[in-house]
Every structure is written in structure tokens, then in C-alpha cells.
Design an enzyme around this catalytic site. Structure first.
Site, mmCIF file in Angstrom:
data_model
loop_
_atom_site.group_PDB
_atom_site.id
_atom_site.type_symbol
_atom_site.label_atom_id
_atom_site.label_comp_id
_atom_site.label_asym_id
_atom_site.label_seq_id
_atom_site.Cartn_x
_atom_site.Cartn_y
_atom_site.Cartn_z
ATOM 1 N N LYS A 34 5.186 3.782 23.644
ATOM 2 C CA LYS A 34 4.084 4.999 24.022
ATOM 3 C C LYS A 34 3.644 4.929 23.320
ATOM 4 O O LYS A 34 3.564 4.957 21.915
ATOM 5 C CB LYS A 34 4.723 5.688 24.676
ATOM 6 C CG LYS A 34 3.731 6.761 25.349
ATOM 7 C CD LYS A 34 4.094 8.190 25.808
ATOM 8 C CE LYS A 34 2.942 9.436 26.240
ATOM 9 N NZ LYS A 34 4.117 10.480 27.241
ATOM 10 N N SER B 144 2.753 10.713 31.348
ATOM 11 C CA SER B 144 1.527 10.889 30.488
ATOM 12 C C SER B 144 1.845 9.285 30.258
ATOM 13 O O SER B 144 1.279 8.256 30.067
ATOM 14 C CB SER B 144 1.531 11.624 29.482
ATOM 15 O OG SER B 144 2.499 12.239 28.799
ATOM 16 N N SER C 48 6.825 14.173 31.420
ATOM 17 C CA SER C 48 5.763 12.632 31.711
ATOM 18 C C SER C 48 6.434 10.948 31.027
ATOM 19 O O SER C 48 6.174 10.613 31.261
ATOM 20 C CB SER C 48 4.902 12.772 30.287
ATOM 21 O OG SER C 48 4.043 13.206 30.435
#
Lengths: 96, 456
Positions: B64, B139, B163
Site C-alpha cells: 500500500k 482504504s 481498511s
């Protein structure tokens, strides 16, 4: 119902160091008002005599030796990240 | 779907080249913000020459883009950090590299990990792996999608309130959020320090377990890491499982409930007992979360001031103007909302009513969980109330967007390990996920349970 005024938004923006553009203010006013109304439901809970939980590790006072560790990063690498620098210093607009 | 073992003992350069070519073929999903091709190929050649060995030698993965990693900027999907080239790597990335894994790219996210759909990325949304008109979740949406599309066998994410678990469920992959403090957060862009955790996406539980085993452990660079405790363990027979009643209300999509009940049938068939249990305070968890997290966000994001790194606004005369304009230009609207809510709940006059009340309520939540764990080993419920929603469907209403986190925030606030496992698809073909939650430090038990069910 908590009503948030335009001035409230500007005050929060100032506390948050955000120079909001004019067209952002009304949208944020509505959103922040709605969010505050949602989170206010917590007031219904009886928490008298309850201690707050700030962290969930059960760890306390994790110490390390008081020695300098540069984490393998040198001055030049950090200066290179600054938007503006001069003579080995980070440059900013005048403060006073 | 691909597994880590498919890449072991193969030519590492070929592994990397093929992963990068898969990534380029799937560009329309916008799951990746950058490729780290040059560095990845150098590392692959070192693996092929036998200079780098380990349990993940030559295995490509994705991080990420809020993990500091070499080879491409670490943007946190924001204008603020668009050109930020990390001078160090996250401990989690370093540990994987020490075992020979090769990072090939950086995945899209909601800017600064604020969001539940990856639509808050400054560089455009990621699309769901099963339906391009729907959200990836967030996210860590990009990490979930690269795993689901078989671009790489595993990817890293961060989970502050769901997330990892929510996008894992939206894309039909495994998502692991460990006990708070299991994996070092050194070198990961901070969001809410009392609930931020580092975890993984994989296509099967054994791979997720291996990745967690490598990443877990105390790190002197992150004072909140727990003493080493995570060791993969065999499945325990006849566990006591509690189905959280409050996660199966009429507000939850019927197909999601059906998939959860079906997973429970599998648990029973495997010799575990399942009872309905109640966690009444869970209905307040989202309100607690959206006080505590913005408070910590407002504090953590104060560092982005346009001085030492990150975006600096042009045409300013004073220092105050520089802070204000740099932050206004560098942050997305959702970042600003959270920072301002945080400023509100922490400000004098409101502190007791909001922030302190939320931290006290958090104690009540922890107590309710602890009470259930006196009698139950594992708690279960859907990961999300619905399958993936449509792109643009919730963007106009922040509260509606926040409600997608309602199942995942309780474990975050209490620091508990939780994993999302695929539990079939809806009639229209969208993945549905089930969440397993355990006591602190019971990560290995949860993974072993999920693995044993996967093998049935």
C-alpha cells in the site's frame, strides 16, 4: 441538533492550519454538522466511574538507551526532501 | 488463484517480469499508483545469482502506498506527498525483503488511508476486481484488488478501522488485521496511532499466515510493538464460537446474512459449537471511532506543514500562509473533515463531552468483549453490511460512507485480531466476507481455524 456556522468552520480551519478556499466552506459546514450530530449519540452512555482507555497494549513506559541513532539517514538525504533549502538549511518565509 | 508456492524456486526475473506485465494488462482497475520495476529487477537478479535467499525468495508482492519503500515515491495517494521519495523503508518491508520477497509496486488507497472505498485517492479511484462499476473498498483498496486479480500472491495493507478487512471482503480475498502491536509500524504513514495496524492480503490463509509470521515481532523503532508472541499453530478442535447478534440485524443485506449462516454451518460441521451472543455496545462503536480517530488524525497530520518535506504552496508571504495554503492544497476534502472534527473534539469546552466520553465508552466496549471471551474462543459476523457498493454511491454523504465500517471498527478500538475470509458470492457475483475476531494475541488460533475451514 448542533448547528455549525460559517464562522465555526473558519475557527476550526484556523485551529487546524487550513486556509480553506471560499467554495469549500459551505460543504464542510454541512458535513461537520452532520458528523457531530451522529457522534453526539455517545452522550446517551452512562460512563460515570469508568476510566478512559487511551491505548490497548498494556505496555507502560517503554524505555531505550539515551544514545543518538540516526536510523541510517544522513543530513543530505533529509535536506533533499525539503521544498526549498540553501546553504545546508531549510528555507522558509520570514517569520516576523 | 496464485499462491506463494507458485513463485518459489522459479526464475525470479521471470516472476517479476510476468507480475509487472500482469499489472500493466490490468491498468484499467487503477489498483497501482507506481511500479518499482528497476529496483525489482535488480533484486530479482540478486535472487537468481543466489545472493538473496529466504522463505520468499523471488516472490513478487505489492505494498500500500502509505508504506515507505524504495523504488518509487511514497504518496499516501495524496498531493501532499506526490513526490516524496522515502529515505528509509518500513520495517515490515525490510523484513519481507530479508526473506527474498520483491516489491514490484505501490497500491492505491484513500489519501492518508482516510476512507472506505479508495475513492478519496488524489489520483482517482480503484475499481472492484469483480465489477468495475463498483468500489474496491478501502482504504487498502489497491492492495486487495492486486491480490484478487492475481497480479501478485500477496500484498500489504494497513488497518485502522477496517481498511484491510473491508476491501478483502469486497474483493474475495483473505485480509488479516493482527492484534494491535503485532507488526511494527515504523515507516508507515501514521493515521490514528492507537488503532493503526499492519497486515496482509493473500489468496489463501496459509500464505497470509506465512507473511504475518515474517512481519510480526518486536521492533525497537516502534515502541508500541508487543514482545514476540505470534507463532503459527495447528487448528484447535471444537472451539466455542459466538455469532454477534448485533451484526445480523435487518439493516444487513440478506445475502450477506445467508453467507454468514452458511459459514457457520461449516464451522458446526467441523466440530465447533456456535451460539448467538450479544455485544450491545457495538451500536456505539462507530461514534466512538469517529471521535477517537479524527482526534488522533488531527494530531498526526499536523506534521504536514510544507516545511521539511511534502507539498509547499507557492506565492505565499508569511509562515502562517505557507502552512495554511500548503495543507489546503495537499489534503483531500475527507482529510480536512477528519482534521477539523479532531480539532473540534479536542478543543477546550468540548474535550470532556466528546473525546473523553469516547475513551470511557471504549473501556465499556473492551469490557464487553472481555466478558464474551470468558466463554468464547472466537466471535463471528459479516465483515461488512453489504457487498461492494457502486462507485460514487456514497461519496456525497460521509456518514453513509462511515457506516460501511460498522462491523470492523469494534475490533480496532479494542486492539483485537480480526480476519476477513471469503464466504461465497452474491447472486450478482459480488464477493461476501465473514469476519473472525479473537482475543488479543490469539492471531494464530484465528488463522488456523480459517485455514482448517478452507481445506474442507
Amino acid at each position: 441538533m448542533t448547528q455549525i456556522s460559517r464562522d465555526d468552520v473558519l475557527h476550526l480551519a484556523q485551529l487546524s492550519s487550513l486556509a480553506l478556499a471560499d467554495d469549500e466552506i459551505d460543504g464542510l459546514r454541512v458535513d461537520i454538522g452532520n458528523i457531530l450530530n451522529y457522534i453526539q449519540q455517545l452522550g446517551e452512555l452512562d460512563t460515570s466511574g469508568i476510566e478512559p482507555t487511551y491505548q490497548v497494549t498494556d505496555l507502560q513506559n517503554v524505555w531505550r538507551d539515551d544514545v543518538i541513532d540516526d536510523y541510517g539517514i544522513d543530513r543530505e538525504a533529509l535536506l533533499a526532501l525539503a521544498p526549498e533549502s540553501q546553504n545546508g538549511q531549510i528555507k522558509v518565509p520570514k517569520v516576523l | 488463484m496464485t499462491k506463494i508456492s507458485d513463485f518459489i524456486g522459479k526464475n525470479a526475473r521471470l516472476n517479476v517480469q510476468e507480475a509487472i506485465s500482469r499489472a500493466k494488462d490490468k491498468e484499467e482497475y487503477h489498483a497501482l499508483l507506481s511500479l518499482t520495476e528497476e529496483r525489482a529487477l535488480e533484486r530479482a537478479d540478486a535472487v537468481d545469482r543466489g545472493e538473496i535467499t529466504g522463505r520468499l525468495a523471488g516472490v513478487p508482492f505489492v505494498v500500500k502506498d502509505n508504506f515507505l519503500a524504495y523504488g518509487a515515491p511514497t504518496t499516501a495517494a495524496s498531493k501532499m506527498l506526490e513526490t516524496f521519495n522515502a529515505p528509509l523503508q518500513a520495517t515490515a518491508v525490510e523484513k519481507l525483503e530479508l526473506e527474498g520477497a520483491i516489491c514490484i509496486g505501490k497500491a492505491n488507497l484513500d489519501a492518508f488511508a482516510h476512507g472506505g472505498s479508495t475513492e478519496n485517492s488524489a489520483f482517482g479511484p480503484t475499481k472492484n476486481a469483480y465489477d468495475k462499476s463498483r468500489v474496491a473498498g478501502g482504504s487498502s483498496g489497491g492492495s486487495a484488488v492486486v491480490t484478487a486479480l492475481d497480479i501478485v500472491p500477496f500484498a500489504l495493507g494497513s488497518d485502522t478501522g477496517g481498511s484491510i478487512r473491508q476491501p478483502a471482503s469486497f474483493n474475495g480475498v483473505i485480509g488479516v488485521k493482527p492484534t494491535y502491536g503485532t507488526v511494527s509500524r515504523y515507516g508507515v504513514v501514521a493515521m490514528a496511532s492507537s488503532t493503526d495496524t499492519i497486515g496482509a492480503f493473500a489468496t489463501n490463509v496459509a500464505d497470509a499466515e506465512l507473511v504475518m509470521d515474517i512481519m510480526a515481532g518486536k521492533d525497537d523503532k516502534d515502541m508500541t510493538t508487543l514482545p514476540d508472541f505470534f507463532t503459527p499453530s495447528p487448528a484447535k478442535p471444537s472451539l466455542k464460537v459466538g455469532l454477534i447478534k448485533e451484526t445480523m440485524t435487518d439493516d444487513v443485506d440478506p445475502e450477506v446474512k445467508q453467507a454468514t449462516l452458511q459459514y457457520i454451518e461449516h464451522l458446526k460441521a467441523a466440530g465447533h459449537t456456535v451460539d448467538e451472543v450479544t455485544l450491545p455496545i457495538v451500536k456505539y462503536a462507530l461514534a466512538m471511532y469517529y471521535i477517537i480517530v479524527p482526534a488522533e488524525v488531527s494530531s498526526n497530520l499536523a506534521r504536514y506543514d510544507g516545511i521539511r518535506y511534502g507539498h509547499r504552496a507557492g506565492d505565499v508571504r508569511t509562515l502562517a500562509e505557507l502552512y495554511g495554503k500548503s495543507r489546503d492544497e495537499g489534503f483531500m476534502t475527507e482529510n480536512k473533515r477528519r482534521i477539523m472534527i479532531g480539532s473540534y473534539v479536542l478543543s477546550s469546552g468540548f474535550f470532556d463531552a466528546y473525546y473523553l466520553q469516547a475513551q470511557k465508552a471504549r473501556t465499556l466496549l473492551v469490557n464487553e468483549f472481555n466478558k464474551l471471551f470468558e466463554n468464547y474462543d472466537v466471535l463471528i459476523g459479516p465483515t461488512t453490511p453489504t457487498p461492494a457498493f457502486g462507485l460514487g454511491e456514497n461519496t456525497a454523504d460521509p456518514i453513509k460512507m462511515y457506516l460501511a465500517d460498522i462491523m470492523t471498527v469494534p475490533a480496532s478500538l479494542a486492539g483485537l485480531p480480526a480476519i476477513s475470509v471469503p464466504a461465497g458470492n452474491s447472486e450478482s457475483g459480488l464477493p461476501i466476507g465473514v469476519q473472525l475476531v479473537g482475543q488479543r494475541r490469539s492471531d494464530a488460533t484465528l488463522l488456523a481455524l480459517a485455514k482448517s475451514l478452507e481445506e474442507l
